[in-house]
Every structure is written in C-alpha cells, then in structure tokens.
Enzyme design. Structure first.
Site: not given
Ligand code: ADP
Length: 483
Positions: A157, A181, A234, A256, A290, A386, A463
């Site tokens: 985002n 990322p 995330g 966060e 968020c 959310e 942060e």
């Molecule tokens: P959003 O809904 O904002 O995409 P996520 O938590 O799914 O939120 O994603 C945020 C970040 O976490 C992204 O870089 C995504 O690729 C990563 N991510 C999602 N699942 C996993 C996991 N099981 N382990 C590590 N990173 C993850």
C-alpha cells in the site's frame, strides 16, 4: 513506460551489490491494477537467494558498522537527494504497479524520502549515558550498538515509504539489511535499491529479494540465526505467524499490523473540518492504509447534517487511472480486495445499513466507488473488519462514554481520530482511547518526526521520530572497576 531514466525499471533481485535472476530462472509478472495490463516480468527469487542475501548482509556488517555515524549519514543523505531528484519517475512506477493517483504517489515519494533525511541526522545522535554509580569503586556507562543483520517484510500500500521507514533507521544505526517487498509492488523497491547503489552504499548493506513465495522468503529470514531482527508491516495474521517464527531464534521484532480506526464526530465539532478529515483519512489511497478511518462514529444530534455534508464532499472524487490528469482515486490492488469490500458492504446492507453514495464496483474492474453507508451498527461485520477500501460506515452514538466504548470495542489499536472543541472532553477522550496514535481535529497524522505505531493487536514498536532508530540498536552496559 514513461520514465525519464529507464534504468529505474529493474527486474531482478539486488543481492550483494549485483542484480540477480532466480537460480531456477523463474519469473513472475507485475500487473497494472488500473488497466490489467502486464508491466514487466521480474525474477521470482525464493529461499536460496534469500540465504545468499543474508550472507551478503553478514559480510558487509563489519565494514558498515565500523564507519562513523557521520560517514553513514552522508551515504543516506546522498540516497535521499537521489530519491527526490527522481521523484517523478518513482511516482510513475508507483502509480503503474500500485494504482494510486500520480499526485498521491509523488506525495508518498517525498514522504518516504523524508525518513531517509531524518534518520541520516538521527544516526549522529545515538548517545550513550554515564550512570552515577552505587559503588565508589565503579564507573557505569551505556553505549548503543547496531543489532546486526536485520530483515524487513513490507506491504504494497506504500511501496516506498514502508521500506524507507525501516531501511533508513537500520542503516543509520549501523545495521545491514535484507528486504522482501510485496510481490504486488516489487518495482518501487528495486528502484530504491538502484538509487541506494548509485548513492554509493556499499555492496551487501542493502539487499532486496523479490519473489512470490512469501513463505519461503519469510521462512529463510525468520529461521536464520544471522538475522537478529525482523521489522514487518502487513496484516495481523501474518504478523502473528512471523512473531511465532521469530521466537525460535529470539529475534527482536517490530510489527506494524492492521487497524480498525474510529473517527468520532462529537456534537461540538466543526463539521466542515470533520468532513475534510474524513476525506483525508478515509479515502486516501482508495481507503487502503492501516490508519484509514474505518468506523465513523457520529453523535446523534449532528448525524444527519454531517452525513449530508460528507455525501456532498465525497462526490468530488474522480475515480480512474492514476496517470490521467484530474484523477483523485485509483483502483483497489486486486480482485481479492474488491471481493472483500463487496462482501462487507453486502453484509451491512442485509443487516439494515443504507447506501447513501456509491456501493458498487464499476463494471468488471478493480475500481470500487467511493461509498457512504448510514445506520451501521456494532453487530455488522463491517464494524469489526478492516475494510481497506473507500467505504465510510456511519454509526450513531448518544453520549461521550458510549463513543469511547464503541471506539475501543476492537482488538486493534493503531490510529484513532476525533473532532471536538471542548478542552476537557479533548483531554478525557485522548486519554481514554486505547490507540497508539490519536488525531485531534486532524485527519492526517503521519510524518517522519512523530512516532508511528500501535497497541493491542496492531503491533509492537514505533517507526519514525527519535524513537524509530532505537528499534535497530542494542544498549550495552559497561561497568568499570576503578582503583
Ligand atoms: P496485505 O494484506 O497488506 O498484502 P500481508 O500481510 O499479506 O498483507 O502482506 C504483507 C507482506 O507480507 C507482503 O510482503 C507479503 O508478501 C508478506 N507475506 C505474506 N505472507 C507471508 C508469510 N507467510 N511469510 C512471510 N511473509 C509473508
């Protein structure tokens, strides 16, 4: 692609100062959410490349932490200058892969760069202390040292700011870093790596691994005993999972996570200002932040008047491809995001909410109309989830106490907002809200000099601000015997 510097469009991971393909040659496609068009194929890296990046960060650590804070600061300053000099290209890349309007994207580039500038300065102020001893034959001190190799996992985002908010304090403190990322927005992250390289930041200090197998990359980062800290932005479920994974090597974590921000309009509020606040806090980035207002709580006596004013103001948004002039709101990031918003709105309507504006996806696209729902209550799903979309649910309340209870009726605690004029009420409500950040008569609260972060299930750590760099250093206590 309309970039004045085509070299900012990168398609490989950046490891140890080199651009790298995936070992197995796999690639994935990055799409433009506004048009559905394929933008570029990018290396689909996973566990092996992540482990290589960790080793590169480990090798670079001694040299980087041995520099003076001032020397590191000069590299960061140079990185900041380059980000700002390339603001237009970075914003174009962001609009293309993420969808936000070009004006918002330019704003994010400047916002993201501001963390690099800020921490370039703060890195020079990592003071230790001299502690008055309890024993006449001792002298006591503390020094601050970098944690070591740190990892960052970031969302789509804010594809630039969520990286700089972590990378700048980490590098300023003397840490080296591996960043993963979001697979939805790898291009901004890789362009940042390109500019860090041009700024002369040494090989291995900042590594960016892009790939679609988040579990594999995340698993390599969290299971490594070399990585001493994980900073994640995330969703709350993924944050909880990563915290569990980090437990085995007792890593420090900064989290966060999700929010469910209340936005309270009291009967003594300036309603026009409150409407402006909702426009900024609810609809920015199509509602995909968020800290977006998620529940608009309005006192009964001003509910109808506020609703009229809000509906009128929201009609001014222009939905469309963010690269087109005049467009103020882009698409949602993907189909799953659209489905989630549609489901929440449908459930609210079936439980008695009324659509005052919008309420639909435009045709067969990712564009969800800016929406206002009235007569929403705490029994509806939309109150508890959310939304991450441009939907403002208006909830009635009668008393201040009821407003605070409704506001706190959630496991989340990131941002809250309220509009009021009475000074006693302002203090009472500010103290009663169980949130890490509170906007008082203000809908936009994030900047590099203030501490951003949540309580409860919204996360741990802060942060930005002078506190943001503490997340990347350890306090070492020195006890010296004398005589
Ligand atoms: P959003 O809904 O904002 O995409 P996520 O938590 O799914 O939120 O994603 C945020 C970040 O976490 C992204 O870089 C995504 O690729 C990563 N991510 C999602 N699942 C996993 C996991 N099981 N382990 C590590 N990173 C993850």
């Amino acid at each position: 692609m309309q970039l004045s510097d085509p070299a900012l469009l990168c398609h490989q991971s950046f490891i140890d100062g080199q651009w790298c393909d995936a070992a197995d040659g796999q690639q994935f496609t990055v799409f433009n959410p506004a048009t559905g068009a394929a933008l570029i194929d990018v290396a689909d890296c996973a566990q092996m490349e992540t482990e290589r990046a960790i080793r590169a960060a480990q090798s670079a650590l001694d040299g980087w932490q041995a520099l003076t804070a001032k020397a590191r600061s000069l590299y960061l300053r140079q990185w900041f200058e380059l980000i700002m000099a390339n603001q237009q290209d970075l914003a174009t890349l962001m609009t293309l892969e993420q969808g936000k309007s070009l004006a918002e994207a330019k704003g994010e580039v400047a916002y993201g760069a501001s963390f690099v500038e800020w921490f370039a300065e703060e890195g020079k102020r990592q003071y230790g202390e001299v502690i008055p001893a309890t024993n006449a034959k001792q002298r006591l001190f503390t020094i601050r040292q970098p944690i070591g190799v740190v990892a960052a996992i970031t969302p789509w985002n804010f594809p630039i700011a969520m990286i700089t908010r972590k990378a700048a304090p980490a590098l300023a403190a003397g840490c080296t870093m591996v960043i993963k990322p979001s697979e939805q927005t790898p291009l901004c992250a890789l362009a940042l790596a390109q500019l860090a390289n041009r700024a002369g930041i040494p090989a291995g200090v900042l590594n960016v691994v892009v790939g679609t197998d988040a579990k594999a990359i995340g698993g390599a980062l969290t299971s490594s005993s070399i990585v001493r800290k994980l900073s994640f932005t995330g969703s709350t479920p993924v944050g909880k999972l990563l915290m569990r994974q980090c437990a085995d090597t007792v890593k420090r974590t900064s989290m966060e996570l999700g929010g469910n921000a209340p936005f309270i309009v009291f009967d003594d509020a300036d309603l026009d200002k409150a409407v402006e606040g909702v426009l900024a806090s609810k609809y920015r980035n199509s509602g995909q932040t968020c800290v977006c207002a998620n529940r608009i709580l309005v006192q009964s006596d001003v509910y109808d008047e506020f609703c009229e004013k809000l509906v009128q103001a929201v009609q001014s948004f222009k939905l469309g491809n963010g690269l087109e002039p005049g467009v103020t709101m882009g698409p949602l990031i993907n189909q799953a995001a659209v489905n989630k918003v549609e489901q929440l709105v449908a459930q609210a309507i079936s439980a008695g909410a009324q659509v005052r504006l919008g309420g639909q996806t435009q045709g067969n696209s990712l564009f969800y109309q800016p929406t206002v729902l009235t007569e929403v209550n705490a029994d509806m799903d939309i109150f508890h989830h959310e939304i991450f979309g441009p939907v403002a649910p208006l909830i009635r309340f009668d008393s201040e106490q009821q407003a605070v209870e409704l506001a706190n009726k959630t496991p989340f605690g990131l941002a809250a907002y309220f509009y009021a004029r009475d000074m006693s009420r302002i203090w009472r409500v500010s103290e009663a809200l169980e949130y890490g950040m509170v906007g008082i008569n203000e809908g936009l609260i994030s900047n590099e000099v203030a501490p951003f972060g949540g309580v409860k299930e919204s996360g741990v750590g802060r942060e930005g601000s002078r506190h943001g760099i503490d997340e990347y250093s350890e306090i070492k206590y020195l006890c010296m015997g004398v005589g």
